[in-house]
Design a protein around this motif. Structure first.
Motif, mmCIF file in Angstrom:
data_model
loop_
_atom_site.group_PDB
_atom_site.id
_atom_site.type_symbol
_atom_site.label_atom_id
_atom_site.label_comp_id
_atom_site.label_asym_id
_atom_site.label_seq_id
_atom_site.Cartn_x
_atom_site.Cartn_y
_atom_site.Cartn_z
ATOM 1 N N MET A 177 3.055 69.529 60.252
ATOM 2 C CA MET A 177 4.012 70.516 60.697
ATOM 3 C C MET A 177 4.903 70.882 59.530
ATOM 4 O O MET A 177 5.067 70.104 58.598
ATOM 5 N N THR A 178 5.464 72.056 59.604
ATOM 6 C CA THR A 178 6.414 72.499 58.594
ATOM 7 C C THR A 178 7.816 72.216 59.113
ATOM 8 O O THR A 178 8.157 72.589 60.229
ATOM 9 N N VAL A 179 8.605 71.536 58.292
ATOM 10 C CA VAL A 179 9.979 71.201 58.653
ATOM 11 C C VAL A 179 10.905 71.937 57.698
ATOM 12 O O VAL A 179 10.793 71.792 56.482
ATOM 13 N N ILE A 180 11.795 72.731 58.262
ATOM 14 C CA ILE A 180 12.731 73.529 57.468
ATOM 15 C C ILE A 180 14.141 73.019 57.733
ATOM 16 O O ILE A 180 14.570 72.922 58.886
ATOM 17 N N PHE A 181 14.853 72.669 56.662
ATOM 18 C CA PHE A 181 16.242 72.242 56.776
ATOM 19 C C PHE A 181 17.113 73.480 56.601
ATOM 20 O O PHE A 181 17.283 73.975 55.486
ATOM 21 N N VAL A 182 17.656 73.982 57.707
ATOM 22 C CA VAL A 182 18.447 75.204 57.706
ATOM 23 C C VAL A 182 19.731 74.971 56.910
ATOM 24 O O VAL A 182 20.379 73.938 57.029
ATOM 25 N N GLY A 183 20.073 75.954 56.059
ATOM 26 C CA GLY A 183 21.267 75.854 55.244
ATOM 27 C C GLY A 183 21.004 75.271 53.873
ATOM 28 O O GLY A 183 21.895 75.203 53.038
ATOM 29 N N THR A 184 19.773 74.838 53.655
ATOM 30 C CA THR A 184 19.359 74.343 52.340
ATOM 31 C C THR A 184 18.076 75.081 51.977
ATOM 32 O O THR A 184 17.515 75.804 52.781
ATOM 33 N N ASN A 185 17.599 74.863 50.804
ATOM 34 C CA ASN A 185 16.319 75.458 50.408
ATOM 35 C C ASN A 185 15.196 74.446 50.532
ATOM 36 O O ASN A 185 14.164 74.582 49.895
ATOM 37 N N LYS A 186 15.389 73.423 51.371
ATOM 38 C CA LYS A 186 14.413 72.347 51.496
ATOM 39 C C LYS A 186 13.447 72.612 52.645
ATOM 40 O O LYS A 186 13.846 72.956 53.752
ATOM 41 N N GLN A 187 12.173 72.432 52.337
ATOM 42 C CA GLN A 187 11.106 72.564 53.325
ATOM 43 C C GLN A 187 10.054 71.522 52.995
ATOM 44 O O GLN A 187 9.687 71.352 51.835
ATOM 45 N N VAL A 188 9.595 70.784 54.005
ATOM 46 C CA VAL A 188 8.587 69.752 53.793
ATOM 47 C C VAL A 188 7.477 69.896 54.823
ATOM 48 O O VAL A 188 7.664 70.507 55.876
ATOM 49 N N THR A 189 6.335 69.327 54.509
ATOM 50 C CA THR A 189 5.217 69.293 55.442
ATOM 51 C C THR A 189 5.015 67.847 55.875
ATOM 52 O O THR A 189 4.930 66.951 55.034
ATOM 53 N N ILE A 190 4.963 67.627 57.184
ATOM 54 C CA ILE A 190 4.818 66.298 57.768
ATOM 55 C C ILE A 190 3.588 66.314 58.673
ATOM 56 O O ILE A 190 3.360 67.269 59.401
ATOM 57 N N LYS A 191 2.820 65.247 58.632
ATOM 58 C CA LYS A 191 1.626 65.123 59.472
ATOM 59 C C LYS A 191 2.019 64.793 60.903
ATOM 60 O O LYS A 191 2.838 63.915 61.140
ATOM 61 N N GLY A 192 1.478 65.511 61.852
ATOM 62 C CA GLY A 192 1.712 65.264 63.275
ATOM 63 C C GLY A 192 0.451 64.705 63.901
ATOM 64 O O GLY A 192 -0.513 64.467 63.189
ATOM 65 N N PRO A 193 0.426 64.482 65.181
ATOM 66 C CA PRO A 193 1.549 64.666 66.100
ATOM 67 C C PRO A 193 2.515 63.493 66.031
ATOM 68 O O PRO A 193 2.142 62.370 65.713
ATOM 69 N N LYS A 194 3.786 63.791 66.339
ATOM 70 C CA LYS A 194 4.806 62.763 66.480
ATOM 71 C C LYS A 194 5.964 63.333 67.273
ATOM 72 O O LYS A 194 6.161 64.541 67.319
ATOM 73 N N SER A 195 6.706 62.434 67.897
ATOM 74 C CA SER A 195 7.842 62.864 68.694
ATOM 75 C C SER A 195 8.984 63.288 67.777
ATOM 76 O O SER A 195 9.023 62.936 66.595
ATOM 77 N N THR A 196 9.929 64.016 68.350
ATOM 78 C CA THR A 196 11.114 64.419 67.598
ATOM 79 C C THR A 196 11.837 63.178 67.083
ATOM 80 O O THR A 196 12.290 63.138 65.935
ATOM 81 N N GLN A 197 11.905 62.142 67.902
ATOM 82 C CA GLN A 197 12.564 60.894 67.518
ATOM 83 C C GLN A 197 11.841 60.237 66.334
ATOM 84 O O GLN A 197 12.484 59.772 65.396
#
Length: 64
Positions: A1-21
């Motif tokens: 999944m693509t994870v975007i940190f709003v307010g920063t220029n940081k974006q990472v890719t994380i392997k799913g599936p996984k819970s929000t927790q």
């Protein structure tokens, strides 16, 4: 999944599936101080996120 940190220029890719927790734990951030958004809606801590999802993370704590 693509994870975007709003307010920063940081974006990472994380392997799913996984819970929000699980995602928060892997990223080393607190669910209490961050909001997780998928498809424009806030997601619950037990919601499962998939590889194809884009998740935005907003810090809910601001300085003052």
């Amino acid at each position: 999944m693509t994870v975007i940190f709003v307010g920063t220029n940081k974006q990472v890719t994380i392997k799913g599936p996984k819970s929000t927790q699980q995602l928060a734990k892997e990223l080393g951030i607190s669910l209490e101080s961050h909001v997780f958004i998928k498809n424009g809606e806030i997601v619950a801590p037990d919601e499962v996120l998939q590889d194809e999802d884009t998740v935005e993370i907003i810090s809910a704590i601001s300085g003052g």
